[in-house]
Design a protein around this motif. Structure first.
Motif, PDB file in Angstrom:
ATOM      1  N   PRO A 122     -13.886 -11.242  -1.535  1.00  0.00           N
ATOM      2  CA  PRO A 122     -12.398 -11.890  -1.340  1.00  0.00           C
ATOM      3  C   PRO A 122     -11.850 -12.247  -3.066  1.00  0.00           C
ATOM      4  N   SER A 123     -10.603 -12.156  -2.978  1.00  0.00           N
ATOM      5  CA  SER A 123     -10.431 -11.831  -4.547  1.00  0.00           C
ATOM      6  C   SER A 123      -8.729 -13.230  -3.847  1.00  0.00           C
ATOM      7  N   ALA A 124      -8.867 -13.859  -5.058  1.00  0.00           N
ATOM      8  CA  ALA A 124      -7.912 -14.892  -4.798  1.00  0.00           C
ATOM      9  C   ALA A 124      -6.152 -13.889  -5.321  1.00  0.00           C
ATOM     10  N   LYS A 125      -5.691 -13.484  -5.590  1.00  0.00           N
ATOM     11  CA  LYS A 125      -4.973 -12.201  -5.836  1.00  0.00           C
ATOM     12  C   LYS A 125      -4.438 -11.446  -4.495  1.00  0.00           C
ATOM     13  N   TYR A 180      -1.135  -2.800  -2.297  1.00  0.00           N
ATOM     14  CA  TYR A 180      -0.109  -1.504  -3.139  1.00  0.00           C
ATOM     15  C   TYR A 180      -1.341  -0.846  -3.876  1.00  0.00           C
ATOM     16  N   GLN A 181      -2.722  -1.349  -4.403  1.00  0.00           N
ATOM     17  CA  GLN A 181      -3.706  -1.266  -5.849  1.00  0.00           C
ATOM     18  C   GLN A 181      -4.103   0.265  -5.955  1.00  0.00           C
ATOM     19  N   PRO A 182      -4.891   0.570  -6.122  1.00  0.00           N
ATOM     20  CA  PRO A 182      -5.834   1.762  -6.526  1.00  0.00           C
ATOM     21  C   PRO A 182      -6.884   1.102  -5.922  1.00  0.00           C
ATOM     22  N   TRP A 183      -7.878   2.439  -5.353  1.00  0.00           N
ATOM     23  CA  TRP A 183      -9.097   1.816  -4.781  1.00  0.00           C
ATOM     24  C   TRP A 183     -10.509   1.075  -5.320  1.00  0.00           C
TER      25      TRP A 183
END
Length: 352
Positions: free
Chosen positions: A251-254, A261-264
């Motif tokens: 889990p991430s806050a962002k 759309y981020q890289p793996w």
């Protein structure tokens, strides 16, 4: 009860232009050397496996089987993931998937779709010629651009997308039925069949076709926050193939499931090598043993951190260690004995 088969390895992620990954015989020898007992063969690269030839030539299929048998390998399944994707492509993805077909079809979406259907039917005959019972593929997608829609969901649009998808697949399913082979859809985000609900919707529209089945891959379910063990309870009768692939969700806050759309490497949810992620494989192998799954356990390696060769080497042992040799008798059988009716009634206090 039945003991599932394995380990098998999906060769697609390992093919390259460098030895030993540039021909079937050297790829197979590499896999056998790691401890694999079978290979799942991709069918979009004729220099590895010529699908059209296999569909027409039992002799070619016998040759392929002989090459593999001589080094202790079988074929677990053929794969048409790329061709299956092209059975149904929303126009928004037309350019993205153009490279999945021969170059001469790059600018002709209709021709690509016809080629895909033809390839699937080739795969049915090739699987039959190889003596296989299951086939791995994708469903393709017409509704996927609307999976989380705004404006709100249009039920008529989704109904029409699934009716069209079913109409395109029904002749293919019939071809596999004639060949005696199960079509196993990998339930995968990006495909219209990506969870149990979408599979059920499609299954109803193909009249519960006996060849409409599932390639179970828990990694895609973990990343969708599904109960992937409960999934086996619901759908075990339709699970005919199994990709052993690990994943984790941190889990991430962002960003979240949609990954921004981020890289793996940067995504909260990402694929990992076996044992490095969060999938409960002890539970999965136990469930599959409980329900008499007798197909193959096939490594699909996709990891954003570990090298493929390391993942493949570790994966063979990981799968072997998780396969449960099922018992042929119950542990308490020794205490069982036949009781006459009068003895049973006395045990229940119903007779003097």
């Amino acid at each position: 009860m039945k003991t599932l088969k394995g380990p098998s390895i999906f060769l697609s992620q390992f093919i390259s232009d460098k030895a030993p990954f540039n021909s079937l015989d050297t790829l197979a020898a590499w896999a056998a050397g790691l401890g694999y007992k079978a290979v799942q063969l991709p069918t979009h690269l004729p220099h590895i496996f010529d699908l059209a030839k296999a569909a027409e030539s039992p002799e070619y299929c016998a040759q392929i089987r002989s090459v593999l048998s001589n080094i202790g390998l079988e074929i677990s399944e053929l794969s048409t993931h790329l061709q299956g994707q092209l059975v149904a492509v929303h126009p928004a993805y037309d350019a993205a998937f153009a490279g999945f077909a021969p170059p001469e079809l790059a600018n002709d979406a209709a021709a690509r779709q016809q080629w895909a259907v033809s390839s699937l039917k080739h795969a049915a005959r090739a699987s039959q010629n190889l003596g296989l019972k299951a086939h791995a593929t994708f469903s393709g997608a017409l509704a996927w651009p609307y999976f989380y829609p705004w404006p709100p969901r249009n039920e008529q649009l989704i109904d029409e997308a699934f009716r069209e998808l079913a109409a395109r697949w029904l002749p293919i399913l019939n071809a596999f039925d004639e060949a005696g082979v199960d079509v196993c859809f990998e339930l995968h985000p990006g495909e219209d069949l990506h969870d149990g609900v979408t599979f059920e919707r499609f299954l109803a529209l193909v009249d519960h076709h006996p060849r409409c089945n599932i390639l179970y891959d828990p990694s895609h379910m973990l990343l969708q926050h599904m109960d992937y063990l409960g999934f086996i309870d619901h759908y075990h009768a339709r699970i005919k193939a199994f990709h052993v692939k690990d994943a984790e969700f941190l889990p991430s806050a962002k960003s979240g499931v949609y990954a921004g759309y981020q890289p793996w490497m940067e995504r909260p949810g990402r694929f990992r090598s076996l044992g490095d992620g969060q999938v409960n494989f002890n539970g999965i192998f136990s469930k599959l043993a409980q329900y008499d799954y007798d197909g193959w356990a096939t490594l699909e390696w996709e990891c954003c951190l570990k090298s493929g060769e390391a993942g493949a080497r570790e994966g063979a042992k990981f799968i072997s260690d998780h396969i449960i040799p099922v018992a042929d008798y119950a542990f308490d059988d020794f205490a069982m004995h036949e009781s006459e009716k009068s003895a049973v009634r006395r045990m229940l206090g119903l007779e003097d």
